[in-house]
Structure formats: structure tokens, C-alpha cells
Write an enzyme that holds these catalytic residues in place. Structure first.
Site, PDB file in Angstrom:
ATOM      1  N   CYS A   1      60.705  48.271  78.411  1.00 27.16           N
ATOM      2  CA  CYS A   1      60.768  49.604  79.022  1.00 27.16           C
ATOM      3  C   CYS A   1      59.821  49.627  80.203  1.00 27.16           C
ATOM      4  O   CYS A   1      58.715  49.092  80.134  1.00 27.16           O
ATOM      5  CB  CYS A   1      60.375  50.681  78.008  1.00 27.16           C
ATOM      6  SG  CYS A   1      60.565  52.362  78.655  1.00 27.16           S
TER       7      CYS A   1
ATOM      8  N   CYS B   1      70.110  53.181  65.147  1.00 29.57           N
ATOM      9  CA  CYS B   1      69.173  53.380  66.253  1.00 29.57           C
ATOM     10  C   CYS B   1      69.404  52.244  67.261  1.00 29.57           C
ATOM     11  O   CYS B   1      69.216  51.072  66.947  1.00 29.57           O
ATOM     12  CB  CYS B   1      67.746  53.360  65.703  1.00 29.57           C
ATOM     13  SG  CYS B   1      66.500  53.545  66.974  1.00 29.57           S
TER      14      CYS B   1
ATOM     15  N   CYS C   1      59.799  53.444  63.926  1.00 33.44           N
ATOM     16  CA  CYS C   1      59.724  53.948  65.302  1.00 33.44           C
ATOM     17  C   CYS C   1      58.555  53.321  66.033  1.00 33.44           C
ATOM     18  O   CYS C   1      57.447  53.274  65.512  1.00 33.44           O
ATOM     19  CB  CYS C   1      59.460  55.449  65.320  1.00 33.44           C
ATOM     20  SG  CYS C   1      60.712  56.383  64.533  1.00 33.44           S
TER      21      CYS C   1
ATOM     22  N   CYS D   1      54.289  54.406  78.077  1.00 30.02           N
ATOM     23  CA  CYS D   1      53.664  55.274  77.086  1.00 30.02           C
ATOM     24  C   CYS D   1      52.673  54.425  76.298  1.00 30.02           C
ATOM     25  O   CYS D   1      53.024  53.332  75.830  1.00 30.02           O
ATOM     26  CB  CYS D   1      54.713  55.888  76.173  1.00 30.02           C
ATOM     27  SG  CYS D   1      55.972  56.770  77.110  1.00 30.02           S
TER      28      CYS D   1
ATOM     29  N   GLU E   1      66.427  44.942  69.679  1.00 28.31           N
ATOM     30  CA  GLU E   1      66.555  45.239  68.252  1.00 28.31           C
ATOM     31  C   GLU E   1      67.367  46.514  68.014  1.00 28.31           C
ATOM     32  O   GLU E   1      67.338  47.451  68.808  1.00 28.31           O
ATOM     33  CB  GLU E   1      65.168  45.350  67.616  1.00 28.31           C
ATOM     34  CG  GLU E   1      64.477  43.994  67.607  1.00 28.31           C
ATOM     35  CD  GLU E   1      63.119  43.977  66.940  1.00 28.31           C
ATOM     36  OE1 GLU E   1      62.789  42.938  66.346  1.00 28.31           O
ATOM     37  OE2 GLU E   1      62.377  44.971  67.017  1.00 28.31           O
TER      38      GLU E   1
ATOM     39  N   CYS F   1      53.266  53.030  72.512  1.00 25.47           N
ATOM     40  CA  CYS F   1      54.574  52.451  72.176  1.00 25.47           C
ATOM     41  C   CYS F   1      54.568  50.944  72.394  1.00 25.47           C
ATOM     42  O   CYS F   1      54.206  50.465  73.474  1.00 25.47           O
ATOM     43  CB  CYS F   1      55.645  53.119  73.046  1.00 25.47           C
ATOM     44  SG  CYS F   1      57.261  52.346  72.902  1.00 25.47           S
TER      45      CYS F   1
HETATM   46  N1  SAH Z   1      62.385  56.002  75.571  1.00 22.26           N
HETATM   47  C1  SAH Z   1      62.877  57.016  74.724  1.00 22.26           C
HETATM   48  C2  SAH Z   1      63.549  56.515  73.478  1.00 22.26           C
HETATM   49  C3  SAH Z   1      62.908  55.364  72.758  1.00 22.26           C
HETATM   50  S1  SAH Z   1      61.412  55.684  71.936  1.00 22.26           S
HETATM   51  C4  SAH Z   1      61.802  58.006  74.384  1.00 22.26           C
HETATM   52  O1  SAH Z   1      60.628  57.729  74.660  1.00 22.26           O
HETATM   53  O2  SAH Z   1      62.129  59.069  73.876  1.00 22.26           O
HETATM   54  C5  SAH Z   1      61.953  56.605  70.498  1.00 22.26           C
HETATM   55  C6  SAH Z   1      60.848  57.446  69.862  1.00 22.26           C
HETATM   56  O3  SAH Z   1      59.862  56.630  69.201  1.00 22.26           O
HETATM   57  C7  SAH Z   1      60.100  58.265  70.896  1.00 22.26           C
HETATM   58  O4  SAH Z   1      59.889  59.577  70.488  1.00 22.26           O
HETATM   59  C8  SAH Z   1      58.807  57.507  70.979  1.00 22.26           C
HETATM   60  O5  SAH Z   1      57.811  58.272  71.508  1.00 22.26           O
HETATM   61  C9  SAH Z   1      58.577  57.105  69.548  1.00 22.26           C
HETATM   62  N2  SAH Z   1      57.542  56.099  69.401  1.00 22.26           N
HETATM   63  C10 SAH Z   1      57.153  55.181  70.302  1.00 22.26           C
HETATM   64  N3  SAH Z   1      56.133  54.436  69.821  1.00 22.26           N
HETATM   65  C11 SAH Z   1      55.858  54.911  68.578  1.00 22.26           C
HETATM   66  C12 SAH Z   1      54.928  54.527  67.562  1.00 22.26           C
HETATM   67  N4  SAH Z   1      54.089  53.505  67.746  1.00 22.26           N
HETATM   68  N5  SAH Z   1      54.938  55.217  66.405  1.00 22.26           N
HETATM   69  C13 SAH Z   1      55.820  56.220  66.219  1.00 22.26           C
HETATM   70  N6  SAH Z   1      56.732  56.607  67.133  1.00 22.26           N
HETATM   71  C14 SAH Z   1      56.742  55.966  68.306  1.00 22.26           C
HETATM   72 FE1  SF4 Z   2      59.600  53.634  76.979  1.00 25.88          FE
HETATM   73 FE2  SF4 Z   2      58.340  53.591  74.640  1.00 25.88          FE
HETATM   74 FE3  SF4 Z   2      57.774  55.493  76.431  1.00 25.88          FE
HETATM   75 FE4  SF4 Z   2      60.151  55.544  75.146  1.00 25.88          FE
HETATM   76  S1  SF4 Z   2      58.123  55.774  74.205  1.00 25.88           S
HETATM   77  S2  SF4 Z   2      59.763  55.831  77.365  1.00 25.88           S
HETATM   78  S3  SF4 Z   2      60.520  53.309  74.973  1.00 25.88           S
HETATM   79  S4  SF4 Z   2      57.406  53.292  76.696  1.00 25.88           S
END
Ligand code: SAH
Ligand code: SF4
Length: 366
Positions: A110, A103, A343, A114, A90, A117
Site C-alpha cells: 500500500c 476479505c 486485520c 498508516c 493474501e 498497519c
Molecule cells: N486501505 C483500506 C482497506 C484495507 S485496511 C483501509 O485502510 O480502510 C482494512 C482495515 O484494517 C482498516 O480499517 C485498517 O485500518 C485496519 N487495520 C490496519 N492495520 C491494523 C492492525 N494492525 N490491527 C487492526 N486493524 C488494522
Molecule cells: Fe493502506 Fe493499511 Fe492505511 Fe489501509 S490501513 S490505507 S492498507 S496503510
């Protein structure tokens, strides 16, 4: 067949040289493909006919296919882009008064886990190719240019002024392809974006951060989300490999070459987990030697995430504690929630190779 969208300008020049052609052809082709969005060789009028025919016979300019385009009631747009039969990713466009931000995704799923996420929850399939990464910019540009209001804009006026590598995936885990794609974004013959307006967001892959500052320094955002190792080990597990002390040092090394003189720390606000005054105070101590700004992100829920969004007054107090300590703090406005474009909500379609998604489905069924 060779897809010419996989090359940056030096690589294309080298390829032309191998074919016995003049390297300046690379510049011409970059302009056609990227600046003007012309993918039909026939229309590339300053390239000799024999060469055009050779290119048409041996190469292609192939974008990934758009499966769905959705528009939110706040103007945010999302494209679901198919990368092969099993997977899709996406891309999101966020219009604001003074800029238009795209974006971009870097991987199908991934491999990092995390816990808050949605992309991480889905598991991982593969890295995106250069053409699939830069293709997201090309697709968004093409589609936006056809919209009423944008369709009269002169070709040299940008609709997309900023790019954030914040979609699905960890960009530094797909290092070579992401760097090549960003070089195309910055190339004056292609998209000509300013380094300050291309931001890479990472969960903190320290060795790759050191490489990036040499190879392609762009604005840097680091997903911090916790002020101490004990908590970060749980919610951003890559922290066990690259703990906070190493991460802070890497941020300072990066700033020696960065186009901006600060790092942006992203901090997802998780109700009762990382959002207390005490956490804010720990955070101030943690970053005291790193020139930085904070971007607080209200957690965007997804099904069975197990987390809640911090209460607005907790976010305000947290922000005020940081501001009183002298930091610049923004609270990210949630955009495109009605089309799941906010996000952390980007899901695409991932044929998971890690069996992680199955694990979560099993847990949810219990
Ligand atoms: N992998 C990279 C970039 C993609 S995630 C990273 O982790 O930085 C982009 C941003 O969205 C990151 O700061 C991530 O922590 C945030 N993010 C992930 N899941 C989220 C959620 N459920 N609500 C709000 N932000 C989130
Ligand atoms: Fe991967 Fe989501 Fe963690 Fe970014 S926030 S490193 S996309 S698992």
C-alpha cells in the site's frame, strides 16, 4: 494473450462485437467462467465449436496461482496468492453462522503509510489487475467447494455471501480495476452478490468516494481511527490531504446513493493513543451529522509496530460512551490470529518500490 477474467460483461460484449461475434456470447461466457467456475473452453457446450477453438487460440482464462492455503483453528482460511515472481498477496475467508465473508486485497502493499498497519509498513509495488482481484473470489470459491461439508452444496447456494475490500492495499487507489472487479461480483451472470453485501473500506480518498457513488455504489466503510485532525494526520497521513471536515462531507454525499443508509466507521483501538473517554466524546461531536455505525477493531500487533492493543476495559468504556450517545457499536472479534490472518496482519510478499520497508528495517536495527 488476452485474459478474459479482466473483463466485466459490457467490456466482454464489446470485445465480442469487435470480433464480429454476437454480444450475448458475453453473458454465456460470464456464466461459465464465474458462475460455474469452468475455465476449459471445451466444456462450454452452448458455445459453437469454431468459436471455442478461436477463444482457446487467442485468449486465456488465467487465475493467479495459490502458493499456500492455511486454516486457522477457528475455521478462518488464508490464501497466499502469487501475482508474479516477486510478489504475493493474501485473501482471507471468515465463516460465521449466518454468512461467509471473503476479505480481498486490491494492491501489492500500500502506498499510504498508516503507522499501525503492517501492509502500509511494507511499502508498495503495484496495483492488482481485475483478474487478480476477482481471481481471489474464484480461488476461494473453488477451494471451499471441495471441502467436506461444503462439497454437497447445490451450485446456486453461496458459501461466500459477503465480500469486504479490506485486505492489502487501498482499494480506491486502484479505482478502475477495483470497480470492474466489483461489477463482476454484483453481476447476476457471475457471482450475483447484493450491493449491500459488498463493502469497500477506504482510508478516505475523497474524490474517489465521489466517483464510486456514481459508478458502483456498494456498502462503505471508512477507516477513521482518530477523532481530530492533529492525531489523524499522524496515524492516517492521507488525512493531511483530505482532512476530517472534507471526509465527513464526502460520507454524506456518498449516502445519497449508497445501498445502505449508514457508513461504518472503523476505529482501531491503540493503547493510550486514541482510546480515552475524551477521544470518544470528540468522536461523537465529529460524526454528529453523519448517519453511521462504529466498528471498533482491537489493534492486532505485528513485529516492531510500536503500538499496543487497548486494554479490554478501555475498549468497553469507549464503546459504552458511544452507545450511550445512541450509536450502534460493534467490537470486531479477532479471527485467524494463529495464521496471521487478522486485520492489519496481511503481509503477503511485497517487492517494495518505495524503500519504506528498508527504512523501517534500518530504524529497527538501531
Ligand atoms: N486501505 C483500506 C482497506 C484495507 S485496511 C483501509 O485502510 O480502510 C482494512 C482495515 O484494517 C482498516 O480499517 C485498517 O485500518 C485496519 N487495520 C490496519 N492495520 C491494523 C492492525 N494492525 N490491527 C487492526 N486493524 C488494522
Ligand atoms: Fe493502506 Fe493499511 Fe492505511 Fe489501509 S490501513 S490505507 S492498507 S496503510
Amino acid at each position: 494473450m488476452i485474459n478474459l477474467l479482466n473483463f466485466n460483461q459490457p467490456q466482454l460484449a464489446a470485445w465480442f462485437a469487435e470480433q464480429g461475434e454476437k454480444p450475448f456470447r458475453a453473458k454465456q461466457l460470464m456464466r461459465w467462467m464465474h458462475r460455474f467456475g469452468v475455465h476449459d473452453f471445451e466444456q462450454m457446450t452452448d458455445i459453437a465449436k469454431v468459436l471455442r477453438e478461436k477463444l482457446a487460440g487467442e485468449t486465456e482464462i488465467a487465475l493467479p496461482n495459490v502458493q499456500l492455503e492455511q486454516v486457522s483453528n477457528d475455521g478462518t482460511r488464508k490464501w497466499l496468492i502469487g501475482t508474479d515472481t516477486a510478489n504475493s498477496i493474501e485473501t482471507v475467508f471468515i465463516p460465521e453462522d449466518d454468512r461467509g465473508t471473503l476479505c480481498i486485497s486490491s494492491q501489492v502493499g500500500c502506498a499510504l503509510e498508516c503507522t499501525f498497519c503492517s501492509t502500509g509498513r511494507q511499502g508498495f509495488n503495484r496495483n492488482l489487475s481485475v483478474s487478480e482481484i476477482i481471481g481471489q473470489l474464484a480461488i476461494a470459491n473453488r477451494s471451499l467447494r471441495q471441502e467436506p461439508g461444503y462439497d454437497m452444496l447445490p451450485a446456486d447456494e453461496r458459501i461466500i455471501s459477503n465480500v469486504v475490500m479490506m485486505g492489502m492495499g487501498e482499494p480506491l487507489a486502484n479505482y478502475d480495476n477495483v470497480v470492474t472487479a466489483m461489477q463482476i461480483m454484483l453481476d447476476d451472470n457471475a457471482y450475483g452478490l447484493s450491493r449491500r453485501r459488498v463493502t469497500l473500506s477506504t482510508s478516505g480518498l475523497v474524490p474517489a468516494m465521489d466517483r464510486l457513488k456514481e459508478d458502483c455504489p456498494v456498502a462503505l466503510a471508512v477507516s477513521l481511527h482518530a477523532p481530530n485532525d492533529a492525531l489523524r494526520d499522524v496515524i492516517v497521513p492521507i488525512n493531511k490531504k483530505y482532512p476530517l471536515k472534507d471526509l465527513m462531507a464526502a460520507c454524506n454525499r456518498y449516502l445519497e446513493k449508497a445501498p445502505r443508509d449508514f457508513v461504518t466507521f472503523e476505529y482501531v483501538m491503540l493503547d493510550g493513543i486514541n482510546d480515552t473517554v475524551e477521544h470518544a466524546q470528540q468522536l461523537i461531536q465529529l460524526v454528529k451529522h453523519v448517519p453511521c455505525k462504529f466498528n471498533l477493531i482491537p489493534f492486532n500487533p505485528f513485529p516492531n509496530s510500536g503500538y499496543g492493543t487497548s486494554q479490554p476495559n478501555h475498549v468497553r468504556v469507549f464503546r459504552d460512551v458511544l452507545m450511550q450517545a445512541g450509536f450502534v457499536v460493534t467490537v470486531r472479534k479477532t479471527r485467524g490470529e494463529d495464521i496471521d490472518a487478522a486485520c492489519g496482519q496481511l503481509a503477503g510478499k511485497v517487492l517494495d518500490k518505495t524503500k519504506r520497508s528498508a527504512k523501517h528495517i534500518a530504524i529497527e536495527a538501531v
